[in-house]
Design a protein around this motif. Structure first.
Motif, PDB file in Angstrom:
ATOM      1  N   ASP A 202      -2.886  10.482  -7.496  1.00 42.38           N
ATOM      2  CA  ASP A 202      -2.479   9.353  -7.103  1.00 42.38           C
ATOM      3  C   ASP A 202      -1.700   9.010  -7.411  1.00 42.38           C
ATOM      4  OD1 ASP A 202      -4.464  10.244  -5.051  1.00 42.38           O
ATOM      5  OD2 ASP A 202      -6.058   8.478  -6.030  1.00 42.38           O
TER       6      ASP A 202
ATOM      7  N   GLN B   1      -8.525   5.163  -6.323  1.00 47.02           N
ATOM      8  CA  GLN B   1     -10.221   4.094  -5.149  1.00 47.02           C
ATOM      9  C   GLN B   1     -11.057   4.086  -5.183  1.00 47.02           C
ATOM     10  OE1 GLN B   1     -10.146   9.140  -5.255  1.00 47.02           O
ATOM     11  NE2 GLN B   1     -12.299   8.680  -3.414  1.00 47.02           N
TER      12      GLN B   1
ATOM     13  N   ASP C  96      -5.379  -0.760  -7.416  1.00 46.09           N
ATOM     14  CA  ASP C  96      -6.708  -0.651  -7.521  1.00 46.09           C
ATOM     15  C   ASP C  96      -6.576   0.632  -6.871  1.00 46.09           C
ATOM     16  OD1 ASP C  96      -7.799  -2.867  -7.344  1.00 46.09           O
ATOM     17  OD2 ASP C  96      -6.891  -3.574  -5.452  1.00 46.09           O
TER      18      ASP C  96
ATOM     19  N   TYR D 149       0.767  -0.809  -0.171  1.00 45.19           N
ATOM     20  CA  TYR D 149      -0.048   0.112  -0.229  1.00 45.19           C
ATOM     21  C   TYR D 149       0.600   1.782  -0.101  1.00 45.19           C
ATOM     22  CZ  TYR D 149      -3.848  -2.528   1.196  1.00 45.19           C
ATOM     23  OH  TYR D 149      -4.748  -4.012   1.152  1.00 45.19           O
TER      24      TYR D 149
ATOM     25  N   THR E 273      -8.211  -0.861  -2.508  1.00 51.16           N
ATOM     26  CA  THR E 273      -8.210   0.401  -1.562  1.00 51.16           C
ATOM     27  C   THR E 273      -9.110   1.187  -1.395  1.00 51.16           C
ATOM     28  OG1 THR E 273      -6.136   0.921  -3.352  1.00 51.16           O
ATOM     29  CG2 THR E 273      -7.098   2.675  -2.772  1.00 51.16           C
TER      30      THR E 273
ATOM     31  N   LEU F 148      -5.331   8.846   0.653  1.00 45.36           N
ATOM     32  CA  LEU F 148      -5.286   6.701   0.146  1.00 45.36           C
ATOM     33  C   LEU F 148      -4.499   6.292   0.629  1.00 45.36           C
ATOM     34  CD1 LEU F 148      -6.588   6.995  -2.795  1.00 45.36           C
ATOM     35  CD2 LEU F 148      -7.832   6.883  -1.218  1.00 45.36           C
ATOM     36  N   ASN F 149      -4.846   5.160   1.052  1.00 44.48           N
ATOM     37  CA  ASN F 149      -2.888   3.296   0.506  1.00 44.48           C
ATOM     38  C   ASN F 149      -3.869   2.858  -0.324  1.00 44.48           C
ATOM     39  OD1 ASN F 149      -2.186   3.936   3.677  1.00 44.48           O
ATOM     40  ND2 ASN F 149      -3.825   3.604   4.375  1.00 44.48           N
ATOM     41  N   LEU F 150      -2.658   3.587  -1.410  1.00 44.41           N
ATOM     42  CA  LEU F 150      -3.352   2.717  -2.433  1.00 44.41           C
ATOM     43  C   LEU F 150      -2.849   1.567  -2.847  1.00 44.41           C
ATOM     44  CD1 LEU F 150      -4.665   3.902  -5.220  1.00 44.41           C
ATOM     45  CD2 LEU F 150      -1.946   4.585  -6.239  1.00 44.41           C
ATOM     46  N   TYR F 151      -3.716   0.259  -3.239  1.00 46.91           N
ATOM     47  CA  TYR F 151      -3.056  -1.311  -3.397  1.00 46.91           C
ATOM     48  C   TYR F 151      -2.126  -0.738  -4.019  1.00 46.91           C
ATOM     49  CZ  TYR F 151      -3.031  -5.686  -3.859  1.00 46.91           C
ATOM     50  OH  TYR F 151      -2.682  -7.307  -4.324  1.00 46.91           O
TER      51      TYR F 151
END
Length: 194
Positions: free
Chosen positions: A108, A88, A86, A37, A93, A43-46
């Protein structure tokens, strides 16, 4: 001959069915991907990294996830470092309190490229991911080397009016209707906050 309106509605339904078929297919790569992530823009963007070589960021379509790339992902990873994301409110995510807009998601992706330590990457996006990839190239040309845009218009007027109307119906109220679909089942199985 089928009337235009019925043809468009049928075509849109076909696109949704095609997406659900792709979502449910996932090839098993020989080596497990590196996953993580990235803390970007609240965000914690995967992301998943498959293979080695020149980096290629892969952006899925609306209501999808990294699984949308199915059997194509291992093929791309044979000669590239394929980085599936993935977006938002999709897949792994979680959503945050901001609109889901191409411009914001493009920021992002640029932040992810920087987080992963790349100066530039190639970016490929499908549908929602295609619009995001296009915005990333426009807003962050210093981060995008080559661009591949699949099945997305360059402006809303590029969609048939009936398709736009159908997309506007995909609100939270549609969630109950979508629960039996493969798209929802995939989302519910992997989302941090389904």
């Amino acid at each position: 001959m089928m009337p235009r309106r019925k043809l468009i509605t049928t075509s849109f339904a076909g696109m949704i069915m095609a997406k659900t078929t792709v979502v449910s297919v996932r090839a098993s790569p020989t080596t497990p991907p590196k996953t993580g992530y990235a803390p970007v823009n609240g965000l914690n963007l995967y992301y998943e990294i498959h293979g080695t070589g020149e980096p290629l960021v892969l952006l899925h379509g609306g209501l999808g996830s990294t699984a949308m790339f199915g059997e194509v992902l291992p093929l791309l990873a044979k000669g590239r470092q394929a980085i599936a994301v993935d977006l938002q409110g999709h897949g792994r995510t979680a959503d945050i309190d901001r609109p889901i807009r191409y411009e914001l998601i493009a920021d992002d992706i640029a932040a992810l490229i920087k987080f992963l330590g790349f100066a530039k990457t190639d970016v490929m996006g499908y549908s929602l991911g295609g619009g995001t990839a296009l915005r990333a190239a426009i807003q962050h040309p210093d981060k995008v080397r080559k661009l591949v845009v699949v099945s997305t218009p360059c402006k809303q007027a590029g969609w048939y009016p009936e398709v736009v109307a159908s997309m506007k119906q995909l609100t939270g109220a549609a969630a109950e209707m979508m629960k039996p679909s493969p798209i929802y089942k995939t989302y519910a199985a992997i989302a941090p906050k389904p």
